[in-house]
Write a protein that holds these residues in place. Structure first.
Motif, PDB file in Angstrom:
ATOM      1  N   ALA B  29     -39.989  -5.577 -38.751  1.00  0.00           N
ATOM      2  CA  ALA B  29     -40.421  -6.084 -37.864  1.00  0.00           C
ATOM      3  C   ALA B  29     -39.067  -6.435 -36.631  1.00  0.00           C
ATOM      4  O   ALA B  29     -39.206  -6.390 -35.665  1.00  0.00           O
ATOM      5  CB  ALA B  29     -41.355  -7.021 -37.665  1.00  0.00           C
ATOM      6  N   VAL B 114     -46.891  -4.055 -38.091  1.00  0.00           N
ATOM      7  CA  VAL B 114     -45.748  -3.481 -39.386  1.00  0.00           C
ATOM      8  C   VAL B 114     -47.154  -3.706 -40.316  1.00  0.00           C
ATOM      9  O   VAL B 114     -47.863  -3.877 -40.512  1.00  0.00           O
ATOM     10  CB  VAL B 114     -44.682  -4.229 -39.394  1.00  0.00           C
ATOM     11  N   ALA B 218     -41.923  -0.231 -38.051  1.00  0.00           N
ATOM     12  CA  ALA B 218     -42.821  -1.370 -38.106  1.00  0.00           C
ATOM     13  C   ALA B 218     -42.415  -0.419 -36.533  1.00  0.00           C
ATOM     14  O   ALA B 218     -41.669   0.043 -35.539  1.00  0.00           O
ATOM     15  CB  ALA B 218     -41.953  -2.408 -37.651  1.00  0.00           C
ATOM     16  N   ALA B 339     -48.393   0.203 -37.616  1.00  0.00           N
ATOM     17  CA  ALA B 339     -47.700  -0.275 -36.559  1.00  0.00           C
ATOM     18  C   ALA B 339     -47.866   1.008 -36.024  1.00  0.00           C
ATOM     19  O   ALA B 339     -47.798   0.941 -34.891  1.00  0.00           O
ATOM     20  CB  ALA B 339     -46.517   0.028 -37.045  1.00  0.00           C
TER      21      ALA B 339
END
Lengths: 126, 392
Positions: B29, B114, B218, B339
């Motif tokens: 992330a 994510v 992510a 994501a």
């Protein structure tokens, strides 16, 4: 790296679906009939496709016809048209031959209530 | 200049794969977020809100991930919201962020999608959790898995639209061929049609190679109001239309279980807001959880009326009329669930801006691009239309 194990034991209340869930445990098909349009939903819909929330429980015969079927390592599953219902339902197929298309609901062989269909032939033999 | 304009000032993706390097979802992330902020050319303190897309706490063992990531990303103090809509989680977050900007409630908003969908649990455990994406009391308790539900829906679809095993193999080969040019992709494979058709059934007609993988990764966006966008990013792509809709949770309650009607409804809303027709879209990232789902999506979105023939004619290849899933899609690039929808918007924005991976970048980017996701068997649909920036 963290190795972690989580074991959870759920107790889930079935609420307004209780007649449906109880029915499944016994291999019975409890459907919902709309008071407004008379359509029968199985699995039951609290609000009918017509938009009405007024309905009553109705017993189905428990028989149904396979519309689409899929097979894999996790088992055989089908989209089934239950006799007497206006909607279709997903079911797990139990001991269903490839060419058999009609069956009867049976109680699940697990602790979970589940929609399971087995051939009529097997039921009649029993 | 419309006050509703939402500028994609920053856009970044981490590699999607099964992580074996000791990193975790916080690292991915942060990597995506930091790169998006750098591209946006803004200070972190200018960000007024954070939206985090994450499908399940069971993947990360973390409730309230939005607050956790707010701290991790240096955003403590901002409003932080976690968004979840199954496979559509990413675009649910994108749309919530964009609507906040349209309401003039923020200058810049960060979106981070994510999920550790590959490395944190076994594949069987993740697939069991996916089973809860469907009505747990009915479909879910049959023990049915995601692939089987999609397989039933696809059979209803192909009975109408006459797609074939060759169609499924072609989608598979096309997406994974694109993935070979994407250095962030999980499955850059070049399987032959024979290899695809010989892979084992997961749920007929779907075979193993027709399925998208479970991935870690992510993606992040910085979305901005036009008046707050740095001069250097003033010509960045814009979000001009969004739509979201739902369908009956029970496949069997739908009038046609093969059609993704929620997607059609969402697309109509997005096109209305954008002031365009589906046929104006000349680039799309669509939700290809399975090869057949891509064909169902293209049909529902109004990008084709003849999915089988348009596919075989090459309309959806990189050089075709409407290139689809240049990233490789879920099947090729991979699918860290939260994501995914964010990454689709990132991909569309980067291609429109001309800064995508060199072998996939269109030499003449179209005016409009579409990002399409859904959760369940298209129970929750969310689509987003982007356009080139003001200078284009």
């Amino acid at each position: 790296m963290i190795v972690y194990q989580q074991i959870l034991n759920y107790t889930l209340n079935s609420g307004w679906l209780t007649p449906f869930v109880t029915g499944l445990k016994a291999g019975k098909a409890k459907a919902r009939k709309c008071n407004c349009c008379s359509k029968v939903s199985f699995p039951p819909l609290r609000v009918c496709l017509c938009g009405s929330a007024e309905g009553a429980w109705q017993d189905l015969s428990g028989t149904g016809t396979i519309i689409w079927r899929t097979t894999g390592p996790d088992g055989d599953f089908a989209l089934v048209q239950c006799d007497g219902a206006d909607t279709q339902t997903i079911m797990r197929l139990i001991e269903f031959g490839a060419n058999v298309t009609h069956g009867k609901i049976i109680a699940s062989d697990t602790k979970q209530p589940a929609l399971c269909l087995t051939p009529n032939v097997r039921t009649e033999m029993l | 200049m419309s006050s509703n304009e939402v500028i994609v000032t920053g856009a970044a993706i981490t590699p999607f794969n099964r992580r074996k390097d000791g990193t975790g979802f916080r690292d991915w992330a942060a990597m995506a977020f930091d790169n998006a902020v750098a591209m946006a050319n803004i200070e972190i303190k200018e960000i007024d809100a954070l939206f985090v897309a994450s499908e399940s706490d069971f993947f990360s063992m973390q409730l309230n991930p939005a607050a956790v990531l707010a701290s991790e990303l240096g955003l403590t103090g901002v409003a932080a919201t976690r968004c979840e809509g199954g496979g559509a989680s990413g675009q649910v977050a994108v749309q919530a962020a964009a609507r906040l900007l349209q309401a003039t409630e923020a200058r810049h908003v960060a979106v981070v999608g994510v999920d550790p969908s590959a490395s944190s649990l076994s594949g069987d455990a993740i697939r069991a959790l996916y089973g809860y994406s469907f009505d747990t009391w009915t479909d879910g308790m049959t023990g049915i898995n995601s692939t089987a539900l999609y397989a039933l829906s696809y059979q209803a679809f192909t009975a109408q639209f006459h797609t074939s095993e060759e169609s499924l193999a072609t989608v598979t080969m096309q997406n994974r061929k694109n993935a070979c040019e994407n250095p962030n992709s999980h499955l850059p494979r070049q399987d032959t049609i024979q290899e695809i058709n010989a892979s084992p059934f997961i749920a007929s007609p779907y075979r193993r190679l027709h399925c998208s993988p479970l991935s870690d990764g992510a993606a992040a966006l910085i979305l901005s109001r036009h008046k707050n966008t740095p001069r250097s990013r003033a010509n960045a792509p814009q979000i001009i239309g969004m739509g979201a809709a739902t369908d009956h949770m029970h496949l069997g309650a739908r009038s046609d279980p093969g059609l993704f009607k929620a997607k059609t409804q969402a697309m109509q809303s997005a096109c209305t807001e954008a002031g365009i027709k589906p046929t104006d879209v000349r680039l799309a990232e669509v939700y290809d959880a399975y090869a057949g789902a891509q064909l169902q999506a293209l049909t529902a979105l109004g990008l084709t009326n003849s999915p089988a023939s348009d596919l075989m004619n090459g309309n959806f290849r990189p050089g075709g009329d409407c290139p689809i899933n240049l990233s490789g899609g879920l099947m090729g690039q991979g699918a860290p669930v939260g994501a995914t929808g964010v990454a689709q918007v990132v991909t569309c924005a980067q291609i429109l801006e001309g800064c995508y991976h060199s072998n996939l970048q269109l030499s003449n980017p179209p005016k409009y691009a579409l990002a399409d996701t859904h959760g369940g068997v298209c129970t929750t649909a969310a689509v987003t239309i982007l356009s080139q920036g003001n200078a284009a």
